[in-house]
Design an enzyme around this catalytic site. Structure first.
Site, mmCIF file in Angstrom:
data_model
loop_
_atom_site.group_PDB
_atom_site.id
_atom_site.type_symbol
_atom_site.label_atom_id
_atom_site.label_comp_id
_atom_site.label_asym_id
_atom_site.label_seq_id
_atom_site.Cartn_x
_atom_site.Cartn_y
_atom_site.Cartn_z
ATOM 1 N N SER A 1 18.504 43.273 -31.899
ATOM 2 C CA SER A 1 17.682 43.841 -32.987
ATOM 3 C C SER A 1 16.997 45.155 -32.644
ATOM 4 O O SER A 1 16.466 45.820 -33.539
ATOM 5 C CB SER A 1 16.618 42.838 -33.423
ATOM 6 N N LYS B 1 18.028 48.096 -34.606
ATOM 7 C CA LYS B 1 17.510 48.352 -35.962
ATOM 8 C C LYS B 1 16.622 49.603 -36.004
ATOM 9 O O LYS B 1 16.543 50.286 -37.029
ATOM 10 C CB LYS B 1 16.730 47.127 -36.461
ATOM 11 N N TYR C 1 26.950 45.922 -38.777
ATOM 12 C CA TYR C 1 25.709 45.314 -38.268
ATOM 13 C C TYR C 1 25.957 44.519 -36.978
ATOM 14 O O TYR C 1 25.222 44.669 -36.000
ATOM 15 C CB TYR C 1 25.092 44.414 -39.357
ATOM 16 N N TYR D 1 8.711 40.632 -35.726
ATOM 17 C CA TYR D 1 8.853 39.582 -36.758
ATOM 18 C C TYR D 1 7.525 38.879 -36.982
ATOM 19 O O TYR D 1 6.510 39.519 -37.197
ATOM 20 C CB TYR D 1 9.948 38.575 -36.370
ATOM 21 N N VAL E 1 17.004 39.629 -29.524
ATOM 22 C CA VAL E 1 17.266 38.302 -28.951
ATOM 23 C C VAL E 1 18.104 38.358 -27.672
ATOM 24 O O VAL E 1 18.331 37.323 -27.045
ATOM 25 C CB VAL E 1 17.900 37.318 -29.958
HETATM 26 N N1 GLN Z 1 22.208 39.979 -34.124
HETATM 27 C C1 GLN Z 1 21.042 39.150 -34.202
HETATM 28 C C2 GLN Z 1 20.963 38.431 -35.543
HETATM 29 O O1 GLN Z 1 21.198 39.036 -36.544
HETATM 30 C C3 GLN Z 1 19.818 39.975 -33.953
HETATM 31 C C4 GLN Z 1 18.547 39.184 -34.043
HETATM 32 C C5 GLN Z 1 17.466 39.671 -33.132
HETATM 33 O O2 GLN Z 1 17.682 40.318 -32.116
HETATM 34 N N2 GLN Z 1 16.270 39.257 -33.449
HETATM 35 O O3 GLN Z 1 20.689 37.285 -35.613
#
Ligand code: GLN
Length: 304
Positions: free
Chosen positions: A63, A66, A188, A240, A258
């Site tokens: 993530s 992003k 993505y 988050y 993650v």
């Molecule tokens: N690729 C992961 C997902 O979409 C990314 C989530 C994350 O890093 N929080 O679930």
């Protein structure tokens, strides 16, 4: 300030937290990563770099990507992007579907999955070959050509990314996804699969601590005002439903993934990246969060 000494003190301190978190395995390929690893890289705005531990090991940025796709879309399309995505913290899990229903397909912010999919959709609309453009952008920001997608991780997420498929089709039903859902998800999953070391990630974050100027070539990527907005979104939405906790404990704008990475910065001063794969229940690195809390405490410097 003796940064080497502070970082090495932090490294020995956080080692006691091994075993408290769990490596993400909802993306099966990520579950194979050895859990007991820890890397830390501090990149000062004057160019000095301090590395510690496993800071030259590549990991999946997930993530954290992003932030970079958001920057790319913002630099291309300007304020128009905020018509399709908000800037409020969600207070919900990164892959939650709930808010999207009652907020009629406008995701709370670009750093949760729904918002990131809308941003990726913008890149798909604007580029002939969005995957190549994203990779080039990351290479430019980090100052190295040695940045790649990990096709195995991208394929692994594609196989099991049911929630992201659900989010994609849900967005499409509200008219907030212009392109084919599968095509947006393919980009993505690839952006999430990008692998970087702490050193590379800290370099890539320099643009945000330099108020939008990419320091390696001196090229302006974002205006001062756009950088202010980006850093604000990281501060309020980068973790988050733990964004408040991160601000409370660390006090820096940043973004987690993650894969166990956390990237953060102090405007005008430094950027940094920390990585350790064991995650807490909210999906943030246990050792990474603690290390950054100690870092801003021991250095006495944060945005607050
Ligand atoms: N690729 C992961 C997902 O979409 C990314 C989530 C994350 O890093 N929080 O679930």
């Amino acid at each position: 300030m003796d940064y080497s000494q502070i970082i090495s003190e932090i490294t020995s301190n956080v080692a006691s937290l091994y075993g408290q978190g769990k490596v993400a395995d909802y993306i099966p390929e990520l579950g194979k990563v050895a859990p007991r690893q820890f890397g830390f890289c501090l990149h000062l705005n004057n160019g000095e770099v301090f590395v510690h531990g496993d800071s030259e090991v590549k990991f999946s940025i997930q993530s954290i990507s992003k932030v970079f796709t958001l920057s790319l879309a913002f630099s291309l399309l300007g304020e128009d992007i905020w018509k399709r995505v908000g800037v409020e913290p969600s207070g919900t899990a990164f892959n939650s579907l709930m808010q999207l229903e009652y907020e009629k397909g406008i995701p709370r912010n670009p750093l949760i999955n729904a918002g990131a999919l809308v941003i990726t959709d913008m890149l798909v609309s604007n580029f002939q070959d969005p995957k190549t453009e994203i990779l080039q952008f990351l290479r430019q920001l980090s100052g190295t050509q040695n940045i790649q997608y990990n096709e195995t991780i991208a394929a692994s997420e594609r196989k099991t990314g049911y929630r992201n498929f659900a989010l994609g089709y849900f967005l499409k039903s509200f008219g907030n996804l212009q392109n084919d859902v599968e095509q947006v998800l393919d980009v993505y999953f690839h952006q999430c699969s990008v692998e970087m070391t702490c050193r590379e990630l800290a370099s890539a974050m320099q643009v945000f601590s330099h108020h939008g100027m990419e320091p390696f070539t001196g090229q302006r990527i974002l205006s001062m005002s756009q950088t202010k907005r980006l850093n604000a979104v990281m501060q309020t939405c980068g973790f988050y439903d733990e964004a408040g906790e991160f601000t409370f404990a660390v006090g820096l704008p940043g973004k987690s993934g993650v894969g166990g990475g956390i990237a953060a910065l102090l405007p005008g001063q430094y950027s940094l990246a920390v990585w350790s794969p064991e995650l807490n229940k909210k999906g943030n690195s246990v050792l990474g969060m603690k290390a950054l809390e100690l870092f801003t405490t021991l250095t006495g410097r944060s945005v607050f």
